[in-house]
Motif scaffolding. Sequence first.
Motif, PDB file in Angstrom:
ATOM      1  N   LYS A  88      26.822  44.783  42.875  1.00  0.00           N
ATOM      2  CA  LYS A  88      26.798  45.062  41.439  1.00  0.00           C
ATOM      3  C   LYS A  88      28.174  44.856  40.784  1.00  0.00           C
ATOM      4  O   LYS A  88      28.269  44.303  39.704  1.00  0.00           O
ATOM      5  CB  LYS A  88      26.310  46.487  41.185  1.00  0.00           C
ATOM      6  CG  LYS A  88      26.147  46.805  39.731  1.00  0.00           C
ATOM      7  CD  LYS A  88      25.558  48.171  39.503  1.00  0.00           C
ATOM      8  CE  LYS A  88      25.419  48.397  38.009  1.00  0.00           C
ATOM      9  NZ  LYS A  88      24.754  49.622  37.686  1.00  0.00           N
ATOM     10  N   ARG A  89      29.240  45.278  41.451  1.00  0.00           N
ATOM     11  CA  ARG A  89      30.581  45.215  40.868  1.00  0.00           C
ATOM     12  C   ARG A  89      31.230  43.839  40.999  1.00  0.00           C
ATOM     13  O   ARG A  89      32.278  43.595  40.408  1.00  0.00           O
ATOM     14  CB  ARG A  89      31.478  46.263  41.518  1.00  0.00           C
ATOM     15  CG  ARG A  89      31.153  47.668  41.030  1.00  0.00           C
ATOM     16  CD  ARG A  89      31.819  48.773  41.797  1.00  0.00           C
ATOM     17  NE  ARG A  89      33.264  48.744  41.798  1.00  0.00           N
ATOM     18  CZ  ARG A  89      34.010  49.731  42.288  1.00  0.00           C
ATOM     19  NH1 ARG A  89      33.452  50.809  42.787  1.00  0.00           N
ATOM     20  NH2 ARG A  89      35.313  49.634  42.281  1.00  0.00           N
ATOM     21  N   GLY A  90      30.665  42.945  41.793  1.00  0.00           N
ATOM     22  CA  GLY A  90      31.260  41.626  41.949  1.00  0.00           C
ATOM     23  C   GLY A  90      30.909  40.996  43.274  1.00  0.00           C
ATOM     24  O   GLY A  90      29.955  41.386  43.942  1.00  0.00           O
ATOM     25  N   ILE A  91      31.712  40.013  43.652  1.00  0.00           N
ATOM     26  CA  ILE A  91      31.527  39.269  44.895  1.00  0.00           C
ATOM     27  C   ILE A  91      32.563  39.794  45.887  1.00  0.00           C
ATOM     28  O   ILE A  91      33.760  39.659  45.660  1.00  0.00           O
ATOM     29  CB  ILE A  91      31.700  37.758  44.652  1.00  0.00           C
ATOM     30  CG1 ILE A  91      30.666  37.274  43.623  1.00  0.00           C
ATOM     31  CG2 ILE A  91      31.597  36.981  45.960  1.00  0.00           C
ATOM     32  CD1 ILE A  91      30.932  35.878  43.078  1.00  0.00           C
ATOM     33  N   PHE A  92      32.087  40.408  46.963  1.00  0.00           N
ATOM     34  CA  PHE A  92      32.975  41.004  47.957  1.00  0.00           C
ATOM     35  C   PHE A  92      33.042  40.089  49.176  1.00  0.00           C
ATOM     36  O   PHE A  92      32.175  40.135  50.046  1.00  0.00           O
ATOM     37  CB  PHE A  92      32.485  42.404  48.356  1.00  0.00           C
ATOM     38  CG  PHE A  92      32.755  43.443  47.311  1.00  0.00           C
ATOM     39  CD1 PHE A  92      33.831  44.305  47.445  1.00  0.00           C
ATOM     40  CD2 PHE A  92      31.940  43.552  46.192  1.00  0.00           C
ATOM     41  CE1 PHE A  92      34.088  45.267  46.471  1.00  0.00           C
ATOM     42  CE2 PHE A  92      32.193  44.507  45.218  1.00  0.00           C
ATOM     43  CZ  PHE A  92      33.267  45.361  45.354  1.00  0.00           C
ATOM     44  N   GLY A  93      34.067  39.252  49.216  1.00  0.00           N
ATOM     45  CA  GLY A  93      34.245  38.314  50.313  1.00  0.00           C
ATOM     46  C   GLY A  93      34.620  36.943  49.775  1.00  0.00           C
ATOM     47  O   GLY A  93      34.911  36.778  48.594  1.00  0.00           O
ATOM     48  N   SER A  94      34.596  35.962  50.670  1.00  0.00           N
ATOM     49  CA  SER A  94      35.000  34.601  50.321  1.00  0.00           C
ATOM     50  C   SER A  94      33.779  33.765  49.952  1.00  0.00           C
ATOM     51  O   SER A  94      32.966  33.438  50.819  1.00  0.00           O
ATOM     52  CB  SER A  94      35.718  33.950  51.506  1.00  0.00           C
ATOM     53  OG  SER A  94      36.901  34.651  51.819  1.00  0.00           O
ATOM     54  N   PRO A  95      33.651  33.410  48.675  1.00  0.00           N
ATOM     55  CA  PRO A  95      32.536  32.558  48.277  1.00  0.00           C
ATOM     56  C   PRO A  95      32.691  31.160  48.886  1.00  0.00           C
ATOM     57  O   PRO A  95      33.739  30.812  49.423  1.00  0.00           O
ATOM     58  CB  PRO A  95      32.632  32.520  46.752  1.00  0.00           C
ATOM     59  CG  PRO A  95      34.005  32.947  46.422  1.00  0.00           C
ATOM     60  CD  PRO A  95      34.520  33.749  47.564  1.00  0.00           C
ATOM     61  N   ASP A  96      31.657  30.364  48.774  1.00  0.00           N
ATOM     62  CA  ASP A  96      31.676  29.023  49.359  1.00  0.00           C
ATOM     63  C   ASP A  96      32.556  28.055  48.562  1.00  0.00           C
ATOM     64  O   ASP A  96      33.247  27.224  49.144  1.00  0.00           O
ATOM     65  CB  ASP A  96      30.247  28.477  49.434  1.00  0.00           C
ATOM     66  CG  ASP A  96      29.388  29.337  50.344  1.00  0.00           C
ATOM     67  OD1 ASP A  96      29.372  29.055  51.552  1.00  0.00           O
ATOM     68  OD2 ASP A  96      28.761  30.295  49.863  1.00  0.00           O
ATOM     69  N   MET A  97      32.514  28.178  47.241  1.00  0.00           N
ATOM     70  CA  MET A  97      33.264  27.252  46.386  1.00  0.00           C
ATOM     71  C   MET A  97      33.817  27.994  45.181  1.00  0.00           C
ATOM     72  O   MET A  97      33.159  28.877  44.634  1.00  0.00           O
ATOM     73  CB  MET A  97      32.365  26.114  45.905  1.00  0.00           C
ATOM     74  CG  MET A  97      33.081  25.093  45.033  1.00  0.00           C
ATOM     75  SD  MET A  97      31.980  23.763  44.525  1.00  0.00           S
ATOM     76  CE  MET A  97      31.359  24.422  42.996  1.00  0.00           C
ATOM     77  N   ILE A  98      35.031  27.590  44.777  1.00  0.00           N
ATOM     78  CA  ILE A  98      35.654  28.130  43.574  1.00  0.00           C
ATOM     79  C   ILE A  98      36.159  26.968  42.732  1.00  0.00           C
ATOM     80  O   ILE A  98      36.695  25.990  43.265  1.00  0.00           O
ATOM     81  CB  ILE A  98      36.812  29.088  43.926  1.00  0.00           C
ATOM     82  CG1 ILE A  98      36.240  30.426  44.423  1.00  0.00           C
ATOM     83  CG2 ILE A  98      37.766  29.298  42.757  1.00  0.00           C
ATOM     84  CD1 ILE A  98      37.268  31.461  44.807  1.00  0.00           C
ATOM     85  N   VAL A  99      35.988  27.102  41.413  1.00  0.00           N
ATOM     86  CA  VAL A  99      36.500  26.121  40.459  1.00  0.00           C
ATOM     87  C   VAL A  99      37.474  26.831  39.529  1.00  0.00           C
ATOM     88  O   VAL A  99      37.154  27.882  38.977  1.00  0.00           O
ATOM     89  CB  VAL A  99      35.363  25.499  39.610  1.00  0.00           C
ATOM     90  CG1 VAL A  99      35.926  24.553  38.560  1.00  0.00           C
ATOM     91  CG2 VAL A  99      34.335  24.803  40.493  1.00  0.00           C
ATOM     92  N   GLU A 100      38.651  26.253  39.378  1.00  0.00           N
ATOM     93  CA  GLU A 100      39.632  26.738  38.408  1.00  0.00           C
ATOM     94  C   GLU A 100      39.925  25.606  37.423  1.00  0.00           C
ATOM     95  O   GLU A 100      40.144  24.460  37.836  1.00  0.00           O
ATOM     96  CB  GLU A 100      40.936  27.169  39.083  1.00  0.00           C
ATOM     97  CG  GLU A 100      40.818  28.372  39.992  1.00  0.00           C
ATOM     98  CD  GLU A 100      40.644  29.707  39.283  1.00  0.00           C
ATOM     99  OE1 GLU A 100      40.537  29.733  38.036  1.00  0.00           O
ATOM    100  OE2 GLU A 100      40.606  30.729  39.983  1.00  0.00           O
TER     101      GLU A 100
END
Length: 182
Positions: free
Chosen positions: A96-108
Amino acid sequence: MILKEQNKIWSYEEYYNILDDKSYEVISGELIMVPAPDLEHQRISRKLEIKLSLHIEKNNWGEIFDAPIDVILDNQNVVQPDIVFVSKENSKMLEKRGIFGSPDMIVEIISPSSVKRDRYDKFIVYETFKIKEYWLIDPANKTIEIFILENDKYRLFCFAGTDEKAISNLIQNFEINVNELM
C-alpha cells in the motif's frame, strides 16, 4: 536540494512521516527535496507510460507506475522514479505504501535540476540494488540511453537519438522512437 540536519542519516520511517506537500527522496541517507517537473517532462513521461502500460497489460507481464511513487530500496534509499515497471513475478514487493524492493525497470527523465542525481547518484544506487534495466531520457539532447545489468554492473545496451528507436532488452518487443516522446 539536499536537506542536512547536522549530518543526519535519514531513514525510511522518518522520510515517510514528513508532513508537508513537497516531494523528497532519500539517497544514501541524505534527504533531498525534489522540485516538481516541468510540462515537457510531464508530457514525455505520460507518452512513455501510456505506451509501456498498453504493452505490459496486453501481455499480462506486470504493472507500470509513475511518479510520485515511493520505491523503498532499503532503509536509507527511497526514490521516486518517473516510471517504474514491476513484473508479475515480483508483485510481492507491491504494498500500500509503495514498492518495497528492486523493481525490474526504472525510467528517469533528466531535468536541469536532476542531471547529477539521475546520471550519477541514482545510477550507482540502481546498479547497487540490481535494477535490471535503467532508462535515462534526456530531453535537452533528445536522447534515450538504456542500461542493462550484466555481472552486477550496468552496460549501455541502447543509445537512441532523433529519428532512432529505443529498444528494451527486458520488455520483449517494446521499442519507441525518440521523436514520439520529444
